[in-house]
Structures are given as structure tokens and as C-alpha cells.
Enzyme design. Sequence first.
Site, short mmCIF file in Angstrom:
data_model
loop_
_atom_site.label_atom_id
_atom_site.label_comp_id
_atom_site.label_asym_id
_atom_site.label_seq_id
_atom_site.Cartn_x
_atom_site.Cartn_y
_atom_site.Cartn_z
N LYS A 1 7.00 11.83 -0.48
CA LYS A 1 7.90 11.05 -1.34
C LYS A 1 8.76 11.95 -2.21
O LYS A 1 9.91 11.63 -2.50
CB LYS A 1 7.09 10.08 -2.21
CG LYS A 1 6.55 8.90 -1.42
CD LYS A 1 6.43 7.65 -2.26
CE LYS A 1 6.04 6.47 -1.39
NZ LYS A 1 5.71 5.28 -2.16
N LYS B 1 8.03 0.56 5.80
CA LYS B 1 9.03 -0.39 5.35
C LYS B 1 10.28 0.31 4.81
O LYS B 1 11.32 -0.28 4.67
CB LYS B 1 8.44 -1.34 4.30
CG LYS B 1 7.72 -0.68 3.14
CD LYS B 1 6.93 -1.73 2.34
CE LYS B 1 5.73 -1.08 1.66
NZ LYS B 1 4.71 -1.99 1.24
N LYS C 1 4.50 7.03 11.28
CA LYS C 1 3.94 5.70 11.01
C LYS C 1 5.05 4.67 10.76
O LYS C 1 6.13 5.03 10.28
CB LYS C 1 2.94 5.75 9.85
CG LYS C 1 3.56 5.82 8.50
CD LYS C 1 2.57 5.47 7.38
CE LYS C 1 3.34 5.52 6.08
NZ LYS C 1 2.65 5.20 4.89
P1 TYM Z 1 1.16 0.41 0.78
O1 TYM Z 1 1.79 -0.66 -0.02
O2 TYM Z 1 2.03 1.53 1.26
O3 TYM Z 1 0.48 -0.21 2.05
C1 TYM Z 1 -0.43 -1.31 1.96
C2 TYM Z 1 -1.50 -1.18 3.01
O4 TYM Z 1 -0.92 -1.13 4.32
C3 TYM Z 1 -1.43 0.00 5.01
N1 TYM Z 1 -0.37 0.50 5.91
C4 TYM Z 1 -0.52 0.69 7.23
N2 TYM Z 1 -1.57 0.49 8.03
C5 TYM Z 1 -1.41 0.77 9.35
N3 TYM Z 1 -0.24 1.23 9.89
C6 TYM Z 1 0.84 1.44 9.11
N4 TYM Z 1 1.98 1.87 9.64
C7 TYM Z 1 0.72 1.17 7.70
N5 TYM Z 1 1.59 1.25 6.66
C8 TYM Z 1 0.90 0.85 5.57
C9 TYM Z 1 -1.77 1.01 3.93
O5 TYM Z 1 -2.72 1.94 4.38
C10 TYM Z 1 -2.32 0.11 2.84
O6 TYM Z 1 -3.68 -0.18 3.06
N6 TYM Z 1 -1.17 3.10 -2.71
C11 TYM Z 1 -1.26 1.92 -1.89
C12 TYM Z 1 -1.41 0.64 -2.70
C13 TYM Z 1 -2.54 0.66 -3.65
C14 TYM Z 1 -3.92 0.56 -3.32
C15 TYM Z 1 -4.61 0.58 -4.57
C16 TYM Z 1 -4.60 0.42 -2.11
C17 TYM Z 1 -2.44 0.76 -5.01
N7 TYM Z 1 -3.68 0.70 -5.56
C18 TYM Z 1 -5.99 0.50 -4.60
C19 TYM Z 1 -6.00 0.33 -2.16
C20 TYM Z 1 -6.67 0.37 -3.39
C21 TYM Z 1 0.00 1.80 -1.07
O7 TYM Z 1 1.04 2.29 -1.45
O8 TYM Z 1 -0.12 0.99 0.03
#
Ligand code: TYM
Length: 338
Positions: free
Chosen positions: A119, A204, A201
Amino acid sequence: METANTERKKVIFSAIQPSGTITLGNYLGALKNWISLQDEYSCIFALADLHTITVRQEPAKFRRNVLEAYALLLACGIDPEKSPFFIQSHVCTHSELAWVLNCYTQFGELQRMTQFKDKAAKHADNVNAGLFTYPSLMAADILLYQADLVPVGADQKQHLELTRNIAERFNGIYGRTFTVPDAYIPLQGARIMSLQEPTRKMSKSDENANAYVAVLDKPEDIMRKCRRAITDSEACVRCGEGKDGINNLMGIYSCVTGLSNGQIEKEFENKGYGDFKTAVGEAVVEHLRPIQERYADLIKNRDYLEQCYTESAQKALSISVRTLNKVMKKVGFIPRAF
Ligand code: TYM
């Protein structure tokens, strides 16, 4: 034996950032698991909007994104009666514990986070301190609820490991305070790849909208994106090394149909990639159709959404404040007399 009823249900916590589009990657890697675990576990979910401002947001759009993401996750099947589902910024304990945990997290640990490196490279004009300390806020999210398991996609594994290290370090200094959580990563769907560059991966934030399927994409767009997905020249539907595009499409197809790779290979034995991609598109459209229909109803019902996120935040606050108070006391702060 009565143990089955009296045993504490294991606690699950997870969150997602409401930063615009929610993709098929988010859904298959994480959300689908959240939904299926609600009966067996004591689940708490959040929209991690505090995390989202590590990248600059336009206020009106940000507000709209949060509300839409909230409605979409309810449409996916989160039942806030069973599993409190709140907006992170509504529960003040998250920022408070994050500050404390920042003081138990090493600079070097944060510097090693691959998401920070990615990032920081992508937003070189805004490498803010929040982007850097983001993992300790994420650790606070999880540790506040004494979570046993955290269902996430594979890309969050490193953050989970850091959360475990922070919890163990704190427990080591002050005695058992936090449950040390485990990541819960699905066997299928943990890493859904870009449809255009299947070694990266699905994200979005990809500038090329053909690289990802959004959960709210129109059926014709889903079909087009699947048909245009990059594959290889072998023209044989089977998984294998170097066949990233096909491996990815097979993973997606398996997640939405429940078929194993062996069954998929058999179904497409004498067929080409064109037929396979069309079948993947159709299966995804059918899987997402009921979610899209529920979403169209929910997004109109602002009062209901407000009721759900308010009641959930109240529950989350009453649970998380117990952990926060315990932490403050152990660190040595004077207890609040009000
Ligand atoms: P975020 O918002 O980027 O993604 C949310 C969830 O989706 C999963 N994910 C994927 N899984 C499979 N293939 C992909 N291409 C893919 N893209 C995203 C992510 O692994 C995630 O589970 N930091 C976290 C949000 C967060 C969080 C937390 C998660 C904040 N606090 C506490 C767990 C516990 C994030 O940015 O996810």
C-alpha cells in the site's frame, strides 16, 4: 453428561473494509465462511471503517459505501440477532485498545508487513502513520472480543500472526489477558485471483474492472468478465502448475457449486475453455442472484439498517469494554471512577 450445553461456544471475530466494491474474492475467501459459522460459534462481525481512512476517502462517498456494505453483508446472510454486526467507528474501545497495543508492537514488526509495503508503494503520496500501525488496530479488533478464530482469506494471515505475537507478548508481561486467536482460512477460495492477471489476488482496488467480479455486478457483466478471463493455451480443463487462470476458475466454480476438482475435470472432459468459462459465469450469477435480490430490498430500508448497526454496536461495546478495562488496569492506569 451435560458438558455439551454448558461449554462456552468458541468466539469468532472478523471484519471487512467498506472501501467501495465488495468482490467475489471477499465473498468466497471470507464472507461465505462468516455466514456458515454463525450457528456453531458465537460470532461478532464488523465493518472496519477506521481502517479505511488509511487511504484518503471522499466523505459523502465513504458514508454511502459504509451503508451499502452494511446492507450487502446482511444480504449475504449475516443475522445480526445471532451475530452482532457493527460499524467499527461506533465502538470507541477499538481506537483505545489500538493505542495501548501500539505501545506493545515493534516498529520492525510493522515494517515487515507485506500489505504495508504494497500500500505504501501504491499510495506513495500518503504513507501515513495509520497505514503503518493498521495491524495493531486490527489486533485490537480481534483481541477485544477474546476471539478464538478469525475467518479470513490467505492475504490476512500475516496480520493474524502479528496479532498472536502481540497477544502472547502482553500475556507474557501481565499474565493471561487475551485469548490467542487462530486464523480460519478456507481450503477452497482462500485466494481468489485476478481474472486478468491470475498470479495476483483479485482486488477491489484493481484499476481494470474486468479483473474482478463484484458481488453486485449485473449478470451480463459477470458473464462478460468470466468469458474474458485469462487462461492458457492448453485448452484442457484440469488444474496444474502454471495453469493459474484455470486453477482460479476451477476454485471459483468449486466454491459456488460444491463440486470437487475431480468432478469438475470430469464434467468438462471433452469440452473447451469457452464452455467452461460460460459455466463458471452462469454458476456465479445464480449463486449471487438471491444476495442481489435481498440487497435491493435492504438498501431501501434505512431504519432497519440503523436499528441493526446501533443494537449491534451497543452489544459489542458491552463485551469489549470488559477486555479494555482489564487491560487498562493491568498496565497501571488509574481506574475511572465514572
Ligand atoms: P479486506 O477488507 O481487504 O478483505 C476482507 C476479507 O476478504 C478476504 N479477501 C480475499 N479472500 C480471498 N481471495 C481474495 N482475492 C481476497 N481479497 C480479500 C480478506 O482476506 C479478508 O478476510 N484488514 C482486513 C479487515 C479487518 C479485519 C479485522 C479482518 C480489520 N480488522 C479483524 C479480520 C479481523 C482487510 O483489510 O480485509
